[in-house]
Scaffold this active site. Structure first.
Site, PDB file in Angstrom:
ATOM      1  N   LYS A 151      47.418  39.107  46.331  1.00 47.81           N
ATOM      2  CA  LYS A 151      47.050  40.143  45.365  1.00 47.81           C
ATOM      3  C   LYS A 151      47.032  41.519  46.015  1.00 47.81           C
ATOM      4  CE  LYS A 151      43.033  41.623  44.215  1.00 47.81           C
ATOM      5  NZ  LYS A 151      41.624  41.797  43.815  1.00 47.81           N
ATOM      6  N   ASP A 169      44.266  40.075  39.135  1.00 46.09           N
ATOM      7  CA  ASP A 169      42.844  40.086  39.465  1.00 46.09           C
ATOM      8  C   ASP A 169      42.082  39.331  38.375  1.00 46.09           C
ATOM      9  OD1 ASP A 169      42.901  41.778  37.290  1.00 46.09           O
ATOM     10  OD2 ASP A 169      41.756  43.384  38.235  1.00 46.09           O
TER      11      ASP A 169
END
Length: 259
Positions: A151, A169
């Site tokens: 991420k 997220d």
């Protein structure tokens, strides 16, 4: 006439036992048509023509650090801590000179700050030793940095280098499943679906549009459907409104250091 052979008990069990029946696939496939996807992101593009990430940074290095610090913390909380930190340490060399103890003092208001301070020093060391103090541009290289996962790498690739990615997220994971845009159990599953279905012309900003939509409209506790510009298209079973909010450009984002 030949008598039909009786079905074996195994065959009968396979047919009658609901647990053995093939369940319809509900994950891995979006609930929206191509035309609906185009319209969803067209509206987001009008609402926020130039969406921005809300983590403050001054260069790719400080962005890597800020994103790594943001795990299990709010952007506002990270900004509050890093404003002072980045004034004295905006390069890997300066961060190493500052040292782990002082880094810890700057970020002690952030969750897991002790371990994060170790990672900041370790990633700074690796950047100096292995990358000539330059933040790498590829995901494969970025994830070798301590404290940097997929991420974080995706955020850096997008925000620092303009490479279209999808950093999933908690907001995007929630929205992907809640509105059936990209049903998946893991961030990687949701990312793969979104990268496949988002119209190419909207892909670069899609990550920020979805995060901001989840942060300010399709909130975790209660989605504010009355403020949603895609309420008429949305397929969420939680939806409370079918009429979309007026499609107008929102005021510029105001980044705050107050949680």
């Amino acid at each position: 006439m030949t008598e039909a052979k009786p079905k074996s008990s195994t065959q009968t069990l396979k047919k009658s036992n609901p647990e053995t029946r093939r369940k319809p696939a509900t994950r891995g496939r979006t609930a929206y048509s191509r035309a609906e996807l185009e319209e969803i992101f067209r509206r987001f593009s009008i609402q926020r023509p130039e969406p921005k990430g809300e983590l403050e940074h001054v260069n790719p290095f400080t962005l890597v650090v800020a994103v790594a610090l943001s795990a299990q913390a709010t952007d506002a909380g990270v900004n509050k801590a890093t404003r002072a930190l980045f004034k004295v340490a905006d390069t890997p060399e300066k961060m190493l000179e500052l040292g782990e103890e002082k880094v810890r003092d700057y970020i002690k208001t952030i969750g897991l700050y002790r371990n994060k301070a170790k990672n900041v020093i370790a990633l700074s060391r690796k950047l100096v030793d292995d990358f000539g103090s330059v933040v790498p541009r590829t995901r494969e290289e970025l994830v070798t940095l301590p404290g940097v996962g997929r991420k974080t790498a995706n955020v850096v690739m997008s925000m620092a280098f303009g490479i279209p990615t999808m950093a999933v997220d908690t907001h995007i994971l929630r929205i992907g499943n809640r509105i059936k845009l990209a049903p998946g159990k893991t961030p990687d599953e949701v990312e793969a679906i979104l990268m496949r279905i988002i119209p190419e012309q909207y892909l670069f900003h899609a990550h920020h549009w979805l995060i901001l939509h989840g942060r300010y409209c399709c909130k975790a506790r209660r989605p504010e459907c009355e403020r949603c510009v895609i309420a008429d298209i949305c397929k969420s079973p939680e939806k409370t409104v079918d009429v979309p909010a007026p499609l107008v450009e929102l005021p510029p984002q105001a980044i705050s250091a107050v949680e």
